[in-house]
Design an enzyme around this catalytic site. Structure first.
Site, PDB file in Angstrom:
ATOM      1  CG  ASP A 469      -0.191  -0.069   2.518  1.00 56.31           C
ATOM      2  OD1 ASP A 469       0.841  -0.864   2.613  1.00 56.31           O
ATOM      3  OD2 ASP A 469      -0.478   0.558   3.428  1.00 56.31           O
ATOM      4  NE  ARG A 473       0.868   4.380   5.849  1.00 52.11           N
ATOM      5  CZ  ARG A 473      -0.187   4.844   5.174  1.00 52.11           C
ATOM      6  NH1 ARG A 473      -0.041   6.012   4.933  1.00 52.11           N
ATOM      7  NH2 ARG A 473      -1.042   4.028   4.756  1.00 52.11           N
ATOM      8  CG  ASP A 474       4.561   2.689  11.036  1.00 46.87           C
ATOM      9  OD1 ASP A 474       3.839   3.334  10.263  1.00 46.87           O
ATOM     10  OD2 ASP A 474       4.345   2.583  12.318  1.00 46.87           O
ATOM     11  CD  GLU A 475      -0.515   0.551   6.396  1.00 43.85           C
ATOM     12  OE1 GLU A 475      -1.513   0.234   6.018  1.00 43.85           O
ATOM     13  OE2 GLU A 475      -0.333   2.102   6.620  1.00 43.85           O
ATOM     14  CG  ASP A 482      -4.881  -0.545  -1.282  1.00 45.49           C
ATOM     15  OD1 ASP A 482      -5.381  -0.751  -0.445  1.00 45.49           O
ATOM     16  OD2 ASP A 482      -4.127   0.692  -1.410  1.00 45.49           O
ATOM     17  CD1 TRP A 539      -8.927  -4.013   2.097  1.00 47.07           C
ATOM     18  CD2 TRP A 539     -10.665  -3.011   1.527  1.00 47.07           C
ATOM     19  NE1 TRP A 539      -8.558  -2.500   1.966  1.00 47.07           N
ATOM     20  CE2 TRP A 539      -9.823  -1.940   1.693  1.00 47.07           C
ATOM     21  CE3 TRP A 539     -12.084  -2.517   1.341  1.00 47.07           C
ATOM     22  CZ2 TRP A 539      -9.971  -0.597   1.538  1.00 47.07           C
ATOM     23  CZ3 TRP A 539     -12.321  -1.286   1.088  1.00 47.07           C
ATOM     24  CH2 TRP A 539     -11.272  -0.478   1.346  1.00 47.07           C
ATOM     25  CD  GLU A 739      -2.883   6.191   2.502  1.00 48.44           C
ATOM     26  OE1 GLU A 739      -3.598   5.389   3.469  1.00 48.44           O
ATOM     27  OE2 GLU A 739      -1.765   7.151   3.207  1.00 48.44           O
ATOM     28  CG  HIS A 760      -1.617   4.522  -0.975  1.00 53.55           C
ATOM     29  ND1 HIS A 760      -1.012   4.190   0.420  1.00 53.55           N
ATOM     30  CD2 HIS A 760      -2.633   3.738  -1.161  1.00 53.55           C
ATOM     31  CE1 HIS A 760      -2.052   3.567   0.828  1.00 53.55           C
ATOM     32  NE2 HIS A 760      -2.810   3.001  -0.109  1.00 53.55           N
TER      33      HIS A 760
END
Length: 886
Positions: A469, A473-475, A482, A539, A739, A760
């Site tokens: 995604d 960042r911390d993901e 997506d 999703w 995003e 994103h």
């Protein structure tokens, strides 16, 4: 193809790849694009030969298909004897055209099988002692017989990440291998031809391990989600001319030691102390007597047990460094703090050149955008430190490139550098899954060209082992929502079959016993208040929509077959979790819409119907019984109409997304479609011709407008430059997709740092509409065997060109709409055909060549054409002008 050839095979592949090494597919499939000098050529028959050596192809000692009367030239399955492991198979193909002319045999090519079965592994999983940390170096010296070596293969993988050297030389160019899978279920191994790296006598192999996804930080889940420490599985096989083989495997004979990599984490970065480097440790003759013995993980007295994951051959293309970017500018916003701008938001690492005293530590931080004062904005990275450090050894010019981390960034902040930082100190190293790009696209509108570039860079940066995604960042999770919306665009821009086939395995591995697809894959499950659910509408439905998108793009039935049982289980879950076929929902809805919340049960029920509809279609392709799913679709559609649709086509919620989903998913009665489409336009106009859709509504918005006769409104939305629009980020310098529609707000401030990625791809799903309607290239049968070429001039676009590499070969369009005339040139690959639609209502003044007039339909002249180039020129009167509805 020689200059005198009229008909030939070009660029044959096996399982989408040229000369794949280590393929563990029992019946691999052949594809052979065709080239022809004369138009209208189609294949009528083919012959495939497979042999154990290129010189034996004439006798085909493995398999000869004989002459097969068939027009199929894409994903044609091997149908010979069972394949043996560790074997190179050579093959060639020829094809007959519609005039009975046979091509020459294609130049011999090959594929090579891997180990094929778990029983072929004799290596053991090994790891460095825990006292050495998680970034240890492992090595082994070995002796090779002084005989003629015919081939050497290295089969290798890791729990974590690895980089391997033989005799001091790097093996391959893979990065972040073996990639991310659910290590509790499976891990992918890689095959390398190392024949040129092995010699008789003393040899050595050295492997650097790092935590990766296995033991390192994953999103908000922390570290060691799968295991405590990285482990290695390696099997080197050396074959000799006398028919014998020597095998060297990971076992207790290996040793381990710390090295210069002090720490390496995918989210936080890498720390490297060059003073701790061990020169020569991957070469023969190195003294490792002071190194520690490794732990063998399948013995009872170790801290770890033998990994239970199935070891399988890698399916997707490897991650590799594919491009380099030079720094464009250097600024010094604070004393001693230098910021280098690479000019493009990218994903990968940097290469640092520096000279200075031993012990000097250089700190590198990464950011996608800058604060107003020119410093790096990193608040949106949340807990990801995204920081690398390099400590100099102090013996002249030194070069450092992190190997076991990656960052999403445009800007690099450097501190601790000895002196002023020149632009030449840093090079951006772009990483991506090394699959070929398949689309070139350009118009005479610079903003749309930048939008295409942003979509392309967004895909390449987020297609690293899994479809993430965000890379910054911390993901960095494989969010199903997506890729649900982006998959059709992804298949246009890049060969995505292998990549998404691998990810679909990750998704199926993550499906619950109740049939629930998770919201991320690979899936670790919710932790504390982590915002991850299971089975959410739009999703979880990716388990149906992504296989269908791949089938549409590539005509690949095997992808559908592999997903079939999991799709049926998902449909069973949807039925079981619904109340009278109305599905309640929570969590995401139309994620990140603009103040226009569509009721989540409307979305969930619409997607329930859509997945049932696609499942019925998939069943038909596979020869399964589709009637129960067709009936289910009808029943859910009727429930949707009863619950949510009122007289005049009004839909509960009265949002743009509600109408978009209902219209695109065929949920409305025919009498309600027109009023619903009109209401959609009214809602757009009420927002001063702006959209309000989020992740689920946006990809279907422009296609619905075109399908309901309002391409003019679609162009109006596409060309908007003010918030919210695709043009708004570009006006603010975006080089990837954001995003949020307003990741940077109109007043210049940033959106919430809690969720604000500048790379994103979800809103890049508009690419599908652009390539279908501006370039005009769309498949009418799966895999682009037949096409519809229908450019729709409009808005500010007066010229467009595109070249798309379909499974059958290139398709190209180029059109102009100027000075009262519309001109179009279309080139089709052999073995394909198309209907070509011209945006004019009358044939008067229309000239064409290389095509046959068929009919008038929907305000267009329709022509038929086979392979080759067709050209058209027609007048554009006021009624046919680009401002009219098309």
């Amino acid at each position: 193809m020689t200059s005198t050839s009229k008909w030939a095979v070009a660029g044959p592949t096996v399982e989408y790849a040229s000369c794949p090494l280590g393929l563990d597919v029992a019946r691999p499939r052949f594809t052979w694009p065709l080239v022809a000098q004369e138009p209208g050529r189609v294949q009528t028959a083919y012959q495939v030969r497979v042999a154990t050596d290129a010189d034996r192809l004439s006798s085909a000692d493995v398999w000869d298909s004989g002459r097969v009367r068939s027009s199929e030239s894409v994903l044609v399955p091997y149908d010979g004897p069972a394949l043996a492991p560790r074997t190179r198979y050579h093959w060639s193909v020829r094809a007959w055209d519609n005039e009975g002319q046979a091509s020459e045999w294609s130049a011999p090519t090959w594929w090579e099988t891997g180990l094929m079965e778990q029983s072929q592994w004799s290596a053991s999983w090994i790891a460095a002692p825990e006292s050495l940390g998680t970034c240890a170096q492992l090595r082994r010296g070995f002796s090779v017989a002084d005989k003629q070596i015919t081939q050497a293969r290295l089969y290798i993988t890791a729990l974590g990440l690895y980089e391997v050297h033989l005799n001091g030389r790097r093996v391959g160019g893979d990065r972040l291998a073996p990639g991310w899978t659910d290590y509790r279920r499976r891990v992918q191994y890689q095959s390398h031809d190392v024949t040129d790296l092995i010699g008789g006598g003393a040899n050595a192999i050295g492997v650097q391990l790092a935590e990766g996804w296995y033991a390192g930080t994953v999103a908000w889940y922390g570290t060691q989600n799968y295991g405590k420490r990285p482990a290695l599985l390696a099997q080197l096989e050396v074959g000799y001319a006398d028919g014998t083989t020597q095998r060297y495997v990971s076992d207790a004979s290996w040793t381990a030691a710390r090295g210069p990599i002090v720490a390496a984490d995918l989210l936080h970065g890498e720390s490297y102390d060059a003073r701790l480097a061990t020169p020569g440790w991957t070469g023969s003759g190195f003294d490792d007597s002071g190194w520690s013995p490794v732990d063998v993980l399948d013995t009872a007295d170790t801290a770890d047990t033998r990994p239970s994951a199935q070891v399988v051959a890698q399916v997707d293309a490897p991650i590799r460094a594919v491009e380099e970017l030079a720094a464009r500018t250097v600024t010094e916003p604070e004393p001693g703090i230098f910021v280098l701008d690479l000019g493009q938001n990218m994903v990968g690492s940097i290469r640092l050149h520096v000279e200075g005293p031993a012990g000097t530590t250089i700190t590198l931080r990464y950011a996608e955008v800058l604060n107003p004062d020119g410093t790096c904005y990193t608040a949106n990275l949340r807990k990801a430190r995204a920081t690398d450090t390099y400590t100099l050894k102090g013996d002249g010019l030194e070069t450092y490139e992190p190997r076991f981390t990656f960052h999403g960034f445009r800007y690099v902040e450097i501190s601790g550098y000895p002196g002023a930082v020149p632009a030449s100190a840093v090079t951006g190293v772009v990483l991506q899954t090394d699959a070929p790009f398949s689309l070139d696209f350009a118009t005479d509108v610079p903003m749309l060209n930048q939008l295409h570039s942003n979509i392309r860079w967004g895909q390449r940066g987020n297609f690293l082992s899994i479809p993430t995604d965000t890379p910054a960042r911390d993901e960095r999770l494989g969010w199903t929502g997506d890729i649900n919306v982006f998959a059709p665009t992804a298949c246009s821009i890049m060969e995505s079959a292998r990549f998404l086939t691998k990810w679909l395995t990750d998704l199926r591995d993550s499906q619950s016993p109740e049939g629930i697809f998770p919201d991320t894959a690979p899936h670790l499950g919710p932790v504390g208040d982590a915002p991850v659910g299971d089975g959410v509408a739009g999703w979880g439905d990716a388990g149906v929509t992504v296989p269908w998108a791949l089938y549409q793009a590539y005509g690949d039935r095997r992808i559908l077959a592999e997903s079939w049982s999991s799709i049926v289980r998902w449909i069973d879950h949807l039925r079981a979790s619904s109340q009278e076929l109305i599905r309640s929902a929570a969590v995401y809805g139309d994620w990140l819409n603009i103040d226009d919340e569509t009721p989540k049960d409307v979305i969930a029920t619409a997607y329930f119907a859509h997945s049932a509809d696609l499942t019925a279609r998939i069943a038909e392709v596979l020869g399964e019984d589709g009637d129960p799913f067709r009936e289910l679709f009808e029943d859910v559609r009727n429930a949707f109409r009863t619950a949510y649709v009122t007289e005049g086509g009004r839909i509960r919620g009265d949002t743009q997304t509600a109408y978009v989903l209902a219209l695109s998913m065929d949920l409305l009665a025919e009498a309600d479609r027109g009023p619903a489409a009109d209401r959609l336009v009214d809602l757009i106009e009420a927002r001063d011709w702006h959209l309000s859709t989020g992740f689920l509504g946006t990809p279907r918005l422009l296609p619905v407008l075109t399908a309901t006769g309002r391409t003019d409104v679609a162009y109006r939305l596409l060309h908007q430059r003010t918030f919210p629009s695709w043009g708004y980020p570009i006006e603010r310098g975006a080089t990837t997709m954001w995003e949020r529609w307003d990741s940077i707000k109109p007043d210049g401030s940033f959106q919430s740092e809690e969720m604000n990625s500048f790379n994103h791809y979800a809103y890049g799903s508009v690419g599908e509409w652009m390539y279908t309607n501006i370039a005009g290239i769309a498949a009418t049968t799966p895999g682009f065997r037949t096409l519809r070429i229908r450019p729709r001039p409009g808005g500010e676009v007066h010229e467009a060109r595109a070249r798309f590499i379909s499974p059958y070969g290139p398709v190209a369009t180029h059109w102009t709409d100027r000075d009262g005339r519309f001109k179009l040139e279309v080139t089709l690959a052999p073995n394909t055909s198309a209907e070509i639609w011209l945006p004019v209502k009358t044939a008067a003044g229309t000239g064409y060549e290389g095509a046959e007039y068929l009919r008038q339909e929907d305000g267009c002249l329709v022509f038929g054409a086979g392979s080759g180039t067709s050209r058209f020129s027609c007048p554009r009167d006021q009624e046919n002008s680009s401002s009219a509805r098309l």
